[in-house]
Design an enzyme around this catalytic site. Structure first.
Site, short mmCIF file in Angstrom:
data_model
loop_
_atom_site.label_atom_id
_atom_site.label_comp_id
_atom_site.label_asym_id
_atom_site.label_seq_id
_atom_site.Cartn_x
_atom_site.Cartn_y
_atom_site.Cartn_z
N LYS A 35 0.79 -1.25 -0.08
CA LYS A 35 0.14 0.15 0.06
C LYS A 35 0.95 1.16 0.04
O LYS A 35 0.61 2.13 -0.88
CB LYS A 35 -0.83 0.07 1.13
CG LYS A 35 -1.64 1.31 1.40
CD LYS A 35 -2.27 1.19 2.70
CE LYS A 35 -1.82 1.71 4.00
NZ LYS A 35 -1.44 3.07 4.47
N ASN A 36 1.79 1.23 0.72
CA ASN A 36 2.68 2.63 1.07
C ASN A 36 3.70 2.74 0.17
O ASN A 36 4.30 3.76 0.10
CB ASN A 36 3.44 2.55 2.55
CG ASN A 36 2.16 2.55 3.51
OD1 ASN A 36 1.14 3.01 3.25
ND2 ASN A 36 2.74 2.26 4.63
N CYS A 56 -6.26 12.09 11.21
CA CYS A 56 -6.57 10.72 10.79
C CYS A 56 -6.87 10.11 12.33
O CYS A 56 -6.53 10.45 13.31
CB CYS A 56 -5.83 9.92 9.90
SG CYS A 56 -4.28 9.36 10.66
N ARG A 72 -2.06 15.00 11.72
CA ARG A 72 -1.03 14.70 10.65
C ARG A 72 -0.53 15.76 10.33
O ARG A 72 -1.08 16.26 8.95
CB ARG A 72 -2.03 13.72 9.71
CG ARG A 72 -2.31 12.25 10.29
CD ARG A 72 -1.16 11.46 11.04
NE ARG A 72 -0.39 10.68 10.07
CZ ARG A 72 -0.69 9.63 9.11
NH1 ARG A 72 -1.73 9.08 9.47
NH2 ARG A 72 -0.02 9.21 8.12
N ILE A 98 1.59 18.77 8.11
CA ILE A 98 2.21 18.71 6.72
C ILE A 98 3.15 19.75 6.88
O ILE A 98 3.46 20.29 5.76
CB ILE A 98 1.17 18.86 5.66
CG1 ILE A 98 0.12 19.94 5.85
CG2 ILE A 98 0.33 17.47 5.46
CD1 ILE A 98 -0.63 20.23 4.33
N ASP A 99 3.76 20.37 7.86
CA ASP A 99 4.44 21.59 7.80
C ASP A 99 5.74 21.25 7.13
O ASP A 99 6.24 22.07 6.45
CB ASP A 99 4.78 21.91 9.41
CG ASP A 99 5.45 20.70 10.09
OD1 ASP A 99 4.84 19.70 10.20
OD2 ASP A 99 6.47 21.12 10.76
N LEU A 100 6.32 19.90 7.16
CA LEU A 100 7.61 19.66 6.41
C LEU A 100 7.33 19.60 5.15
O LEU A 100 8.15 20.20 4.17
CB LEU A 100 8.05 18.30 6.89
CG LEU A 100 8.62 18.27 8.39
CD1 LEU A 100 8.96 16.73 8.91
CD2 LEU A 100 9.36 19.15 8.86
N ASP A 126 4.29 1.16 11.96
CA ASP A 126 3.08 0.28 11.60
C ASP A 126 3.19 -0.97 11.95
O ASP A 126 1.99 -1.67 12.07
CB ASP A 126 3.33 0.28 9.96
CG ASP A 126 3.23 1.57 9.33
OD1 ASP A 126 3.45 1.75 8.28
OD2 ASP A 126 2.83 2.62 10.16
N ARG A 148 -8.56 -0.85 4.32
CA ARG A 148 -7.45 0.03 3.58
C ARG A 148 -6.27 -0.62 3.20
O ARG A 148 -5.64 0.20 2.50
CB ARG A 148 -7.42 1.33 4.60
CG ARG A 148 -8.60 2.18 4.61
CD ARG A 148 -8.17 3.24 5.58
NE ARG A 148 -7.03 3.95 5.05
CZ ARG A 148 -5.99 4.47 6.04
NH1 ARG A 148 -6.39 4.65 7.23
NH2 ARG A 148 -4.88 5.03 5.41
C1 EPZ Z 1 3.93 7.30 6.06
O1 EPZ Z 1 2.85 8.04 6.42
C2 EPZ Z 1 2.90 5.90 6.05
N1 EPZ Z 1 1.94 6.24 4.99
C3 EPZ Z 1 2.61 5.57 7.40
O2 EPZ Z 1 1.96 4.26 7.21
C4 EPZ Z 1 3.70 5.07 8.02
O3 EPZ Z 1 3.28 4.99 9.41
C5 EPZ Z 1 4.54 6.53 8.20
O4 EPZ Z 1 5.02 6.88 6.95
C6 EPZ Z 1 5.88 6.40 8.90
O5 EPZ Z 1 6.79 5.26 8.53
C7 EPZ Z 1 2.16 6.04 3.63
O6 EPZ Z 1 3.12 5.71 3.03
C8 EPZ Z 1 0.68 6.22 3.03
P1 EPZ Z 1 5.55 10.47 8.37
P2 EPZ Z 1 3.52 9.71 6.39
O7 EPZ Z 1 5.55 11.88 7.13
O8 EPZ Z 1 4.29 9.83 5.20
C9 EPZ Z 1 5.33 13.74 11.58
C10 EPZ Z 1 0.09 2.57 7.67
O9 EPZ Z 1 -0.33 2.28 8.74
N2 EPZ Z 1 5.35 14.78 10.36
O10 EPZ Z 1 7.22 9.92 7.92
O11 EPZ Z 1 2.42 10.41 7.00
C11 EPZ Z 1 4.22 13.05 11.63
O12 EPZ Z 1 3.11 13.71 12.57
C12 EPZ Z 1 0.42 4.04 7.64
O13 EPZ Z 1 0.26 2.18 6.71
C13 EPZ Z 1 5.24 16.05 10.91
O14 EPZ Z 1 5.43 16.61 11.88
O15 EPZ Z 1 4.40 9.55 7.85
C14 EPZ Z 1 4.65 11.46 12.41
O16 EPZ Z 1 4.69 12.03 13.90
C15 EPZ Z 1 0.15 5.09 9.16
N3 EPZ Z 1 5.24 17.04 9.84
C16 EPZ Z 1 6.01 11.66 11.75
O17 EPZ Z 1 6.45 12.86 11.30
C17 EPZ Z 1 4.88 16.66 8.49
O18 EPZ Z 1 5.02 17.66 7.70
C18 EPZ Z 1 6.01 10.48 10.66
O19 EPZ Z 1 5.27 11.02 9.62
C19 EPZ Z 1 5.24 15.32 8.23
C20 EPZ Z 1 5.06 14.41 9.16
#
Ligand code: EPZ
Length: 417
Positions: free
Chosen positions: A22-23, A116, A121, A123-125, A305, A397
């Protein structure tokens, strides 16, 4: 809203072939709009999140045809540059369309993806990285208005190795002249899969899988044919199903290197693991041993995950286990439902203490999120009696026909619509 009814107490034994990840497939589908050509994606899993992504592609103006596990995407026509709120909110990871739409259309209007089940969640980064590359991003209450006419390549240093932000920068910069560098990039295997797909389209990306990724922009990208990597988290899920029932399983069409940290934990709780080039074999002990401490961190450490999956599995292990969650704030949601099944779990701050019980008991529970729902399936397989799991839409999902896979492994599972 369908439910799963699982009767516990049967050993999970058998062989399954793993479906696509999925990811990995979600950002790769977003990448298909970077070309005015046709892309053919094989080993595409039949998941709810994929269906929503296909809806987004079709809304943008691409044509998408599914033939079993293959999607044929033609994005040769003019594409829209906005994604409506309902589609953005259905799929948190649709945020990676932002980089792809900007690369194709030079502007994008998307609604904020919202939170979610795992909590806020942010998206600042994503936004700060695109702004550093000269993208103007206007944030209002409900949506983001972006424009990339003044963008230029540059160097991004991520404060956290965000998977989504790394993907967004890769998607945005592969058509931008110059070399863009991502430092402290996410190293997950799904990042490598996306880079492999983009390079097959003609992009020039190197360093994917390390914390420094170099993207040299090219003029155009071409449609290509690609097969999605296997789903490493679904693989861990079915390994947990066998481990928690004293069973044994062989999972084919997987890459054991993608889940080394998890395989190590299976060994620590007493399982015997065998690996081949594209398969993993697990034989469980009569009763699992507790694991004194696990903590989730970015790849290649233990993945967030898999946290709910091990939380459920260790609820019947012999002894006390501790799991610390460092990535998402709300990722112990499933503990409450596991306690309804008799689990002894104490959560404080970002740490869970699990005192293993010999057996859990069947109960009527609700899936709190995708991996929490999968964790409840794991617990139900080892419980006495019948468990009904509501909100199976969360599980759908990320898992293709989970009841069929479990039935094939000897479980007594039915889906009640
Ligand atoms: C991806 O989510 C995966 N989803 C997630 O899988 C997975 O848990 C996660 O990466 C970590 O490996 C998909 O690939 C579709 P992140 P993503 O950006 O990209 C913080 C599942 O169960 N953050 O690495 O959203 C965030 O809040 C899903 O399959 C910011 O602060 O994860 C989190 O604490 C769940 N600002 C951490 O970073 C940002 O702009 C990791 O987030 C972005 C993220």
């Amino acid at each position: 809203m369908s439910k799963l009814e699982i009767t516990g107490g049967k050993r999970i034994r058998g062989i399954i072939d793993m479906h696509g990840a999925k990811n990995a497939v979600l950002p790769i589908l977003a990448a298909t709009i970077l070309t005015k050509g046709v892309s053919v994606i094989h080993n595409c899993p039949k998941l709810k999140d994929v269906n929503v992504t296909v809806d987004i592609l079709r809304f943008l103006g691409a044509s998408v045809r599914r033939e079993e596990h293959t999607l044929i995407i033609d994005s040769s026509g003019d594409l829209k540059s906005d994604i409506p709120e309902n589609l953005m909110h259905e799929l948190r990871s649709s945020i990676v369309f932002m980089g792809a739409i900007l690369a194709r259309c030079k502007k994008a209007r998307i609604s904020s993806p919202g939170g979610c089940e795992l909590g806020p969640r942010p998206i600042d980064l994503h936004i700060s990285s695109l702004r550093q590359l000269g993208v103007s991003v206007l944030e209002t209450e409900d949506y983001l208005e972006c424009d990339s006419k003044n963008s230029a390549s540059g160097e991004i240093v991520l404060s956290f190795p965000s998977v989504g932000a790394t993907e967004n920068i890769m998607l945005f910069s592969c058509l931008m002249s110059g070399v863009t560098i991502i430092r402290n990039a996410a190293k997950e295997p799904e990042i490598v899969d996306l880079a492999n797909f983009l390079n097959k389209m003609g992009a020039r990306i190197c360093g994917a899988g390390t914390d420094e990724i170099y993207i040299e922009g090219v003029e155009t990208l071409n449609g290509t044919e690609y097969s999605i990597m296997p789903d490493r988290i679904a693989t861990v899920t079915y390994l947990c199903c066998a481990a928690v029932t004293g069973g044994e399983i062989e999972i084919r069409r997987v890459n054991p290197n993608d889940l080394e940290a998890c395989l190590e934990c299976f060994i620590r709780c007493g399982c015997r693991i065998g690996i081949g080039k594209d398969r993993i074999f697990l034989r469980a002990p009569q009763r699992l041993k507790a694991i004194d401490f696990i903590e989730t961190k970015p790849y290649p450490s233990f993945p967030t995950d898999a946290q709910s999956l091990f939380l459920a599995m260790l609820a019947t292990a012999d002894g006390k286990s501790i799991i610390r969650e460092n990535i998402f704030k709300n990722r112990f949601n499933v503990a409450e439902a596991l306690k309804e099944m008799g689990a002894d779990i104490t959560v404080s701050q970002q740490t869970a203490l699990i005192r293993g019980k010999k057996r859990l008991k069947g109960a009527n529970v609700s899936a709190p999120d995708l991996r929490g729902g999968a964790g409840l399936c794991i617990a139900a397989l080892a419980a006495n009696g019948v468990t009904q799991i509501d909100k199976v839409c969360y599980i759908d999902r990320g898992y293709e026909e989970i009841e069929t896979y479990l039935q094939r492994l000897g479980a007594k599972v039915t889906r009640l619509d």
